[in-house]
Design an enzyme around this catalytic site. Structure first.
Site, PDB file in Angstrom:
ATOM      1  N   ARG A 115      38.512  36.103  40.508  1.00 38.60           N
ATOM      2  CA  ARG A 115      38.026  35.130  41.487  1.00 38.60           C
ATOM      3  C   ARG A 115      37.991  35.783  42.870  1.00 38.60           C
ATOM      4  O   ARG A 115      38.853  36.593  43.197  1.00 38.60           O
ATOM      5  CB  ARG A 115      38.959  33.917  41.549  1.00 38.60           C
ATOM      6  CG  ARG A 115      38.833  32.976  40.372  1.00 38.60           C
ATOM      7  CD  ARG A 115      39.686  31.734  40.544  1.00 38.60           C
ATOM      8  NE  ARG A 115      41.096  32.006  40.441  1.00 38.60           N
ATOM      9  CZ  ARG A 115      41.920  32.145  41.465  1.00 38.60           C
ATOM     10  NH1 ARG A 115      41.466  32.029  42.698  1.00 38.60           N
ATOM     11  NH2 ARG A 115      43.196  32.390  41.289  1.00 38.60           N
ATOM     12  N   TYR A 255      32.082  36.039  36.685  1.00 34.51           N
ATOM     13  CA  TYR A 255      33.438  36.058  36.144  1.00 34.51           C
ATOM     14  C   TYR A 255      34.171  34.726  36.267  1.00 34.51           C
ATOM     15  O   TYR A 255      34.184  34.109  37.353  1.00 34.51           O
ATOM     16  CB  TYR A 255      34.280  37.125  36.858  1.00 34.51           C
ATOM     17  CG  TYR A 255      35.396  37.661  35.963  1.00 34.51           C
ATOM     18  CD1 TYR A 255      35.142  38.700  35.070  1.00 34.51           C
ATOM     19  CD2 TYR A 255      36.667  37.110  35.976  1.00 34.51           C
ATOM     20  CE1 TYR A 255      36.128  39.177  34.226  1.00 34.51           C
ATOM     21  CE2 TYR A 255      37.658  37.583  35.133  1.00 34.51           C
ATOM     22  CZ  TYR A 255      37.384  38.617  34.259  1.00 34.51           C
ATOM     23  OH  TYR A 255      38.376  39.087  33.416  1.00 34.51           O
ATOM     24  N   LYS A 264      37.804  25.821  38.064  1.00 38.24           N
ATOM     25  CA  LYS A 264      38.430  25.742  39.383  1.00 38.24           C
ATOM     26  C   LYS A 264      37.552  24.955  40.369  1.00 38.24           C
ATOM     27  O   LYS A 264      38.057  24.209  41.199  1.00 38.24           O
ATOM     28  CB  LYS A 264      38.680  27.150  39.929  1.00 38.24           C
ATOM     29  CG  LYS A 264      39.523  28.023  39.007  1.00 38.24           C
ATOM     30  CD  LYS A 264      40.881  27.443  38.761  1.00 38.24           C
ATOM     31  CE  LYS A 264      41.716  28.349  37.870  1.00 38.24           C
ATOM     32  NZ  LYS A 264      43.033  27.785  37.572  1.00 38.24           N
ATOM     33  N   HIS A 284      46.839  22.023  39.617  1.00 32.82           N
ATOM     34  CA  HIS A 284      46.867  23.291  38.886  1.00 32.82           C
ATOM     35  C   HIS A 284      48.150  23.301  38.043  1.00 32.82           C
ATOM     36  O   HIS A 284      49.115  23.974  38.388  1.00 32.82           O
ATOM     37  CB  HIS A 284      46.879  24.426  39.920  1.00 32.82           C
ATOM     38  CG  HIS A 284      46.600  25.780  39.363  1.00 32.82           C
ATOM     39  ND1 HIS A 284      46.988  26.942  40.001  1.00 32.82           N
ATOM     40  CD2 HIS A 284      45.966  26.181  38.231  1.00 32.82           C
ATOM     41  CE1 HIS A 284      46.596  27.982  39.309  1.00 32.82           C
ATOM     42  NE2 HIS A 284      45.981  27.552  38.226  1.00 32.82           N
ATOM     43  N   SER A 306      48.513  31.227  39.725  1.00 34.10           N
ATOM     44  CA  SER A 306      47.776  31.917  38.669  1.00 34.10           C
ATOM     45  C   SER A 306      48.583  33.095  38.126  1.00 34.10           C
ATOM     46  O   SER A 306      49.191  33.841  38.891  1.00 34.10           O
ATOM     47  CB  SER A 306      46.456  32.454  39.233  1.00 34.10           C
ATOM     48  OG  SER A 306      45.740  31.408  39.832  1.00 34.10           O
ATOM     49  N   ALA A 307      48.547  33.251  36.811  1.00 32.27           N
ATOM     50  CA  ALA A 307      49.178  34.387  36.115  1.00 32.27           C
ATOM     51  C   ALA A 307      50.697  34.428  36.324  1.00 32.27           C
ATOM     52  O   ALA A 307      51.283  35.493  36.432  1.00 32.27           O
ATOM     53  CB  ALA A 307      48.521  35.710  36.524  1.00 32.27           C
ATOM     54  N   CYS A 308      51.345  33.254  36.392  1.00 32.42           N
ATOM     55  CA  CYS A 308      52.816  33.178  36.483  1.00 32.42           C
ATOM     56  C   CYS A 308      53.413  32.606  35.210  1.00 32.42           C
ATOM     57  O   CYS A 308      54.556  32.149  35.217  1.00 32.42           O
ATOM     58  CB  CYS A 308      53.238  32.304  37.651  1.00 32.42           C
ATOM     59  SG  CYS A 308      53.109  33.130  39.223  1.00 32.42           S
ATOM     60  N   ASN A 312      52.157  30.559  28.839  1.00 31.35           N
ATOM     61  CA  ASN A 312      53.343  30.834  28.008  1.00 31.35           C
ATOM     62  C   ASN A 312      54.258  29.616  27.948  1.00 31.35           C
ATOM     63  O   ASN A 312      54.757  29.254  26.880  1.00 31.35           O
ATOM     64  CB  ASN A 312      54.142  32.018  28.577  1.00 31.35           C
ATOM     65  CG  ASN A 312      53.427  33.342  28.367  1.00 31.35           C
ATOM     66  OD1 ASN A 312      52.412  33.393  27.668  1.00 31.35           O
ATOM     67  ND2 ASN A 312      53.934  34.401  28.966  1.00 31.35           N
ATOM     68  N   ASP A 331      46.530  24.662  32.187  1.00 26.06           N
ATOM     69  CA  ASP A 331      46.091  25.120  33.513  1.00 26.06           C
ATOM     70  C   ASP A 331      45.825  23.987  34.510  1.00 26.06           C
ATOM     71  O   ASP A 331      46.111  24.148  35.690  1.00 26.06           O
ATOM     72  CB  ASP A 331      44.824  25.976  33.364  1.00 26.06           C
ATOM     73  CG  ASP A 331      44.507  26.778  34.625  1.00 26.06           C
ATOM     74  OD1 ASP A 331      45.439  27.337  35.239  1.00 26.06           O
ATOM     75  OD2 ASP A 331      43.317  26.846  35.011  1.00 26.06           O
ATOM     76  N   ARG A 423      40.797  38.548  30.125  1.00 25.35           N
ATOM     77  CA  ARG A 423      40.989  37.154  29.708  1.00 25.35           C
ATOM     78  C   ARG A 423      40.595  36.926  28.261  1.00 25.35           C
ATOM     79  O   ARG A 423      39.734  37.618  27.721  1.00 25.35           O
ATOM     80  CB  ARG A 423      40.101  36.238  30.574  1.00 25.35           C
ATOM     81  CG  ARG A 423      40.435  36.272  32.060  1.00 25.35           C
ATOM     82  CD  ARG A 423      41.704  35.532  32.344  1.00 25.35           C
ATOM     83  NE  ARG A 423      42.035  35.521  33.748  1.00 25.35           N
ATOM     84  CZ  ARG A 423      42.583  34.466  34.371  1.00 25.35           C
ATOM     85  NH1 ARG A 423      42.847  33.363  33.716  1.00 25.35           N
ATOM     86  NH2 ARG A 423      42.894  34.542  35.650  1.00 25.35           N
TER      87      ARG A 423
END
Ligand code: OXD
Ligand code: MN
Length: 644
Positions: A115, A255, A264, A284, A306-308, A312, A331, A423
């Site tokens: 992004r 992307y 988003k 989010h 993002s990506a934390c 999972n 998300d 991704r």
């Protein structure tokens, strides 16, 4: 299956000059039209009864001048047709059918991998309404620029018209959007990530509002010009949102969040504006269902940058005996106050667009099992057998890998085989622990809201807010180490209020006030309790102190118990910064963690905390008069308590 060399999976040279679709009919409706067909009375009228949609498509066809217009129905046949076409063009690589059925690898242009927040704009009438967290441009200036960029931008290409629904079909909380795009990759991703095609179009009556979203890769093709596998135009990239008219225009990037406009752009930036107007919250956040050993079911949402590790956590395997976790979303959550004073959440998405590196059978077996078939992979590495690989998937990389740029790769190459923001796009229905409530039109009642980030020091493992206001301040105070999900320097700590900094579509100070307002309308007993959590605390040697992953269920269990416990139950202790886990209150049976470490994890350093408050105050100053006054009041009280 005969072993094949990786080179036989290299993209074919682009043999097809343009995206030529056969002028065919699929199902009862013709789908592909020339641009000359579109103005003809009756053509689009046979497709939809919504006259605004008809005029909008006609207008954009005349602006973008595509060679042809493809009205997407969202069918499996359409998906297969577009994947086949993209393989033929050299844009997609089909993975081995026995190893990864019906799945494809796509490599982006190396200049189009994340992004681009620096080129993302909120074009509100007044600059103040965009606030200090957004880039702003006057809407008429931006519209003028966009008219120039989009003029004839789809020459030589096909314009795809993609109706989609964010949220379960038929839910009163869902919203309909229509994306126009010249990227078949976007269509295929939207098919997985949203309820797309006829099912969404059917919901559009004559007067139903829809959110118009227009996207172009920004690389028209001259007659006979050969296409490239990933067309884009990084120099001209611009992602513009118009909060008053609820429109999205995106140019130049193919992307993820730049191009899949339901995600988003619509479900967060524009939805946050709609939410503030209509009295709900667009966040989010993951949504998870947790069933304890007494078969009690509760739902939790969690906002993490993002990506934390949202994906999972959303589908983790709990290590507490008898406890079950199921996933409602990984998300985005749309949260609506119900008539009973509780907060109800839906997941507006239908798939996962997850960060691949670091995902493994160890870190997230349920994500790995969701990826066994029918998936798209972007910027991961390719094995000689025609399967995918990324850092962290296995300890030892397979021999003979081709990296995300299409070059042979070995561990000695000095680069990663997969891009750090590579991704996977996977249907949520394939997740082995997808909750039955995933499609529930009325959403699920939320008992706890978590806010977290990657913080090596300062923030304790868990802390419960004493009031909704204190919880809103916790959300506004989120900061985290930067990850590869957006452009910029990885590792730097940055403020990311509510994990929404890149996604709040209006003035963040007004957004904080809106959160406070929503809280006022909730029943104090039924409203979710708010927590800050931090899985990433490190000791002096830089080792993570908390095991994380499946053991995070222990913190969730504590949070849910604490949420409904009285002080007498001694699950938490009061402190200047909120209610911290009481010694022994987090169940650590069966894990190798000593009481001393737990004590440190559940505590804070007052000096570091004073610095944290000072940093937050400085940051909050940027919001000027829009900042809710209650924030300073709570911070003053905290500071006073810290000095006692
Ligand atoms: C995402 C992000 O893609 O937050 O979910 O960047
Ligand atoms: Mn995200």
């Amino acid at each position: 299956m005969q072993p094949v060399s990786a080179s036989s999976y290299a993209p074919a040279p682009c043999a097809v000059p343009t995206q030529a679709h056969a002028q065919h009919e699929v199902g009862p409706m013709r789908k592909v039209f020339s641009k000359e067909d579109i103005p003809q009375e009756g053509v689009l009228e046979a497709w939809t009864v919504n006259s605004d949609l008809i005029s909008w498509v006609r207008e954009k066809v005349s602006l973008c001048t595509p060679d042809e217009v493809y009205l997407c129905d969202g069918s499996d046949e359409e998906y297969t047709e577009l994947c086949d076409l993209s393989v033929e063009k050299g844009s997609f690589i089909k993975l081995d059918e026995t190893l990864r059925p019906n799945s494809y690898l796509v490599r982006s242009d190396p200049d189009d991998v994340a992004r681009v927040e620096s080129k993302t704009f909120i074009c509100s009438e007044s600059k103040e309404d965009a606030g200090p967290t957004n880039n702003w441009k006057d809407p008429s200036v931006m519209k003028h620029e966009l008219q120039g960029k989009f003029s004839e931008c789809m020459k030589g290409r096909t314009m795809y018209v993609i109706p989609f629904c964010m949220g379960p079909i038929g839910s009163p909380m869902s919203k309909i959007g229509v994306e126009i795009s010249d990227s078949p990759y976007v269509v295929c991703n939207m098919k997985i990530m949203t309820r797309m095609g006829e099912q969404a179009l059917d919901k559009l009556t004559e007067a139903t509002p829809f959110i118009p979203c227009i996207h172009s890769v920004g690389q028209p093709l001259a007659h006979g010009e050969q296409d490239v596998p990933w067309p884009c135009n990084p120099d001209e990239t611009c992602i513009a949102h118009f909060p008053e008219t609820k429109e999205i225009w995106s140019f130049g990037s193919g992307y993820g969040g730049n191009a899949l406009l339901g995600k988003k752009c619509l479900a967060l930036r524009i939805a946050s504006v709609m939410a503030s107007e209509e009295g709900w919250l667009a966040e989010h956040m993951l949504i998870l269902k947790i069933t304890n050993s007494d078969s009690e079911v509760k739902f939790i949402t969690g906002a993490f940058p993002s990506a934390c590790g949202k994906t999972n956590l959303a589908m983790h395997t709990p290590t507490i005996p008898g406890c079950k976790v199921e996933c409602v979303g990984d998300d985005i959550a749309w949260l609506h106050p119900g008539d009973d004073g509780k907060l109800y959440a839906i997941n507006p998405e239908a798939g996962f667009f997850g960060v691949a590196p670091g995902t493994s059978m160890e870190s997230n077996p349920n994500a790995m099992k969701s990826l066994t078939e029918n998936c798209l992979f972007t910027n991961v590495a390719l094995t000689p057998a025609g399967d995918v690989w990324w850092e962290g998937m296995t300890d030892v990389p397979p021999d003979g890998l081709i990296d995300w740029r299409g070059n042979p790769w070995t561990p000695e190459s000095g680069t990663t085989a997969a891009h750090p923001n590579a991704r996977f796009t996977a249907p949520a229905s394939q997740c082995p622990v997808i909750a039955d409530e995933f499609d529930a039109p009325d959403g699920v009642p939320i008992s706890a809201i978590l806010f977290g980030g990657r913080r090596p020091g300062t923030i304790p493992l868990a802390c419960m807010a004493r009031s909704w206001e204190e919880g809103v301040l916790m959300g506004a105070s989120v900061s985290s180490q930067k990850t590869a999900a957006a452009e910029g320097t990885v590792g730097e700590i940055r403020h990311d209020p509510f994990a929404m900094k890149p996604f709040i579509g209006y003035n963040a100070g007004d957004y904080f006030r809106h959160w406070l307002e929503v809280g006022k309308g909730l029943d104090p007993e039924g409203a979710p309790k708010i927590f800050s959590v931090n899985w990433f605390r490190q000791d002096q040697e830089g080792n993570f102190m908390w095991p994380g992953f499946g053991d995070n269920s222990r913190v969730l269990e504590w949070a849910l118990k604490a949420a409904s416990a009285s002080e007498a139950e001694k699950l938490y202790v009061d402190s200047p910064i909120g209610l911290l886990p009481a010694p022994g209150s987090i169940d650590t049976r069966g894990i190798n963690i000593d009481a001393g470490t737990m004590e440190k994890l559940a505590s804070f350093d007052p000096t570091k905390w004073e610095a944290e408050i000072a940093g937050n105050r400085d940051y909050f100053e940027t919001f000027g008069k829009t900042l809710p006054p209650v924030f300073s009041k709570i911070l003053d009280a905290m500071e006073e308590d810290l000095q006692v």
